[in-house]
Design a protein around this motif. Sequence first.
Motif, short mmCIF file in Angstrom:
data_model
loop_
_atom_site.label_atom_id
_atom_site.label_comp_id
_atom_site.label_asym_id
_atom_site.label_seq_id
_atom_site.Cartn_x
_atom_site.Cartn_y
_atom_site.Cartn_z
N THR A 100 6.62 -64.13 68.73
CA THR A 100 5.75 -63.79 69.87
C THR A 100 4.61 -62.89 69.40
OG1 THR A 100 7.28 -62.00 70.45
CG2 THR A 100 7.50 -64.07 71.66
N ASN A 101 4.89 -61.99 68.47
CA ASN A 101 3.82 -61.15 67.91
C ASN A 101 2.79 -61.99 67.17
OD1 ASN A 101 4.82 -58.79 68.92
ND2 ASN A 101 5.86 -58.18 67.05
N GLN A 102 3.26 -63.03 66.48
CA GLN A 102 2.32 -63.90 65.78
C GLN A 102 1.39 -64.61 66.76
OE1 GLN A 102 3.69 -66.37 62.44
NE2 GLN A 102 5.67 -65.33 62.63
N LEU A 103 1.91 -64.96 67.92
CA LEU A 103 1.05 -65.57 68.93
C LEU A 103 -0.02 -64.61 69.39
CD1 LEU A 103 3.70 -67.43 71.14
CD2 LEU A 103 2.06 -68.47 69.56
N LEU A 104 0.34 -63.35 69.54
CA LEU A 104 -0.64 -62.34 69.97
C LEU A 104 -1.73 -62.14 68.93
CD1 LEU A 104 1.52 -59.52 71.61
CD2 LEU A 104 -0.12 -61.03 72.73
N THR A 105 -1.32 -62.01 67.67
CA THR A 105 -2.31 -61.77 66.63
C THR A 105 -3.21 -62.99 66.39
OG1 THR A 105 -0.71 -62.38 64.91
CG2 THR A 105 -0.92 -60.04 65.45
N SER A 110 12.70 -64.42 62.24
CA SER A 110 11.54 -64.50 61.34
C SER A 110 11.36 -65.92 60.82
CB SER A 110 11.71 -63.54 60.17
OG SER A 110 12.75 -63.97 59.30
N LYS A 111 12.40 -66.74 60.93
CA LYS A 111 12.34 -68.11 60.41
C LYS A 111 11.66 -69.07 61.38
CE LYS A 111 16.74 -67.35 58.06
NZ LYS A 111 18.16 -67.71 58.02
N ILE A 112 11.33 -68.59 62.58
CA ILE A 112 10.74 -69.47 63.58
C ILE A 112 9.24 -69.57 63.36
CG2 ILE A 112 10.35 -69.82 66.05
CD1 ILE A 112 13.01 -68.37 66.53
N GLU A 113 8.82 -70.78 63.03
CA GLU A 113 7.39 -71.01 62.81
C GLU A 113 6.65 -71.01 64.14
OE1 GLU A 113 6.96 -74.63 60.35
OE2 GLU A 113 9.14 -74.47 60.20
N VAL A 114 5.39 -70.63 64.08
CA VAL A 114 4.56 -70.61 65.28
C VAL A 114 3.79 -71.91 65.39
CG1 VAL A 114 2.64 -69.48 66.43
CG2 VAL A 114 4.37 -68.11 65.29
N PHE A 115 4.01 -72.60 66.51
CA PHE A 115 3.31 -73.86 66.78
C PHE A 115 2.36 -73.66 67.95
CE2 PHE A 115 7.43 -75.09 64.96
CZ PHE A 115 7.03 -75.94 63.95
N ASN A 116 1.42 -74.58 68.10
CA ASN A 116 0.49 -74.52 69.22
C ASN A 116 1.10 -75.08 70.50
OD1 ASN A 116 -1.77 -73.31 68.03
ND2 ASN A 116 -2.28 -75.24 67.00
N SER A 117 2.27 -75.66 70.38
CA SER A 117 2.92 -76.33 71.50
C SER A 117 4.15 -75.56 71.95
CB SER A 117 3.33 -77.75 71.07
OG SER A 117 4.34 -78.26 71.88
N TYR A 118 4.26 -75.34 73.25
CA TYR A 118 5.43 -74.68 73.84
C TYR A 118 6.69 -75.47 73.52
CZ TYR A 118 8.51 -72.84 77.52
OH TYR A 118 9.56 -72.29 78.22
N ASP A 119 6.63 -76.79 73.64
CA ASP A 119 7.80 -77.64 73.39
C ASP A 119 8.26 -77.54 71.94
OD1 ASP A 119 7.90 -78.46 76.02
OD2 ASP A 119 6.72 -80.27 75.67
N LEU A 134 5.57 -68.08 77.22
CA LEU A 134 6.81 -67.80 76.50
C LEU A 134 7.53 -66.56 77.04
CD1 LEU A 134 8.20 -69.15 74.05
CD2 LEU A 134 7.06 -67.47 72.61
N THR A 135 6.78 -65.62 77.55
CA THR A 135 7.35 -64.31 77.90
C THR A 135 7.40 -64.04 79.39
OG1 THR A 135 5.18 -63.26 77.60
CG2 THR A 135 6.66 -63.29 75.69
N THR A 136 7.06 -65.00 80.22
CA THR A 136 7.11 -64.80 81.66
C THR A 136 7.91 -65.92 82.32
OG1 THR A 136 5.03 -66.00 81.99
CG2 THR A 136 4.87 -63.61 81.70
N GLY A 137 8.22 -65.71 83.59
CA GLY A 137 8.90 -66.75 84.36
C GLY A 137 10.27 -67.10 83.79
N ASP A 138 10.57 -68.38 83.83
CA ASP A 138 11.87 -68.87 83.35
C ASP A 138 11.73 -69.61 82.02
OD1 ASP A 138 13.38 -67.90 85.50
OD2 ASP A 138 12.81 -69.61 86.74
N SER A 139 10.99 -69.02 81.10
CA SER A 139 10.82 -69.64 79.79
C SER A 139 12.15 -69.67 79.05
CB SER A 139 9.79 -68.87 78.96
OG SER A 139 10.33 -67.63 78.52
N PHE A 140 12.23 -70.52 78.03
CA PHE A 140 13.47 -70.60 77.25
C PHE A 140 13.82 -69.27 76.61
CE2 PHE A 140 10.15 -71.71 74.17
CZ PHE A 140 10.51 -70.97 73.06
#
Length: 199
Positions: A170-175, A95-104, A185-191
């Motif tokens: 990830t839910n925050q990205l969806l909303t 829950s402490k992870i902020e949502v940024f517009n950048s994957y990096d 973030l959720t497919t392939g070989d993401s971190f």
Amino acid sequence: MPKKVPYAVANYEKIVDGNYYFVDKTRYIREIEKYELPIFLRPRRFGKSLWCSIMECYYDVHRADRFDTLFANTDIGHYPTPSRNSHLVLRFDFSKIEVFNSYDKLRDKFNSECRNSFLRFLNAYSDFMQLDSGVLSTEAAEALSQILVAIQNRNTPPLHIIIDEYDNFTNQLLTAHRDSLYRNLTTGDSFLRTFYKVM
């Protein structure tokens, strides 16, 4: 002393020590132990974070001396399982992870929060494993792998991993309708996928 209402208190030790009201659902620990990888899918404010705290207190090998204090008035305290206070516990709170517009930037924040959990874990269980935090990878998945290997090599008690708010950011990205970033973030070989694969 009158009991207090534990509004927004998700720390089980604080509830017990602070004389808060507590609805005992600890009998479900026995049910959870029937599953290898339990996942709790419940709405907000359903007590998932408190449940994570209860499990941490129940399984943590270093809380064995507090078992009677923490669980004396509970079902699981009267009928504990053989696994009580027999694990190392590695706990994450996403829950402490902020949502940024950048994957990096998301990756950097994720790695940073995971590193905090790793450091707390290594400090708490330094009596079981002598893994120098300085050698830990900055990538969460690789650092987790290093810790798992160290645990296997040292023949420590079993590891119990608890992840609170595992899908929060990830839910925050969806909303927020950031569908492209969510897919990355959720497919392939993401971190994120790599981290869960290591687990």
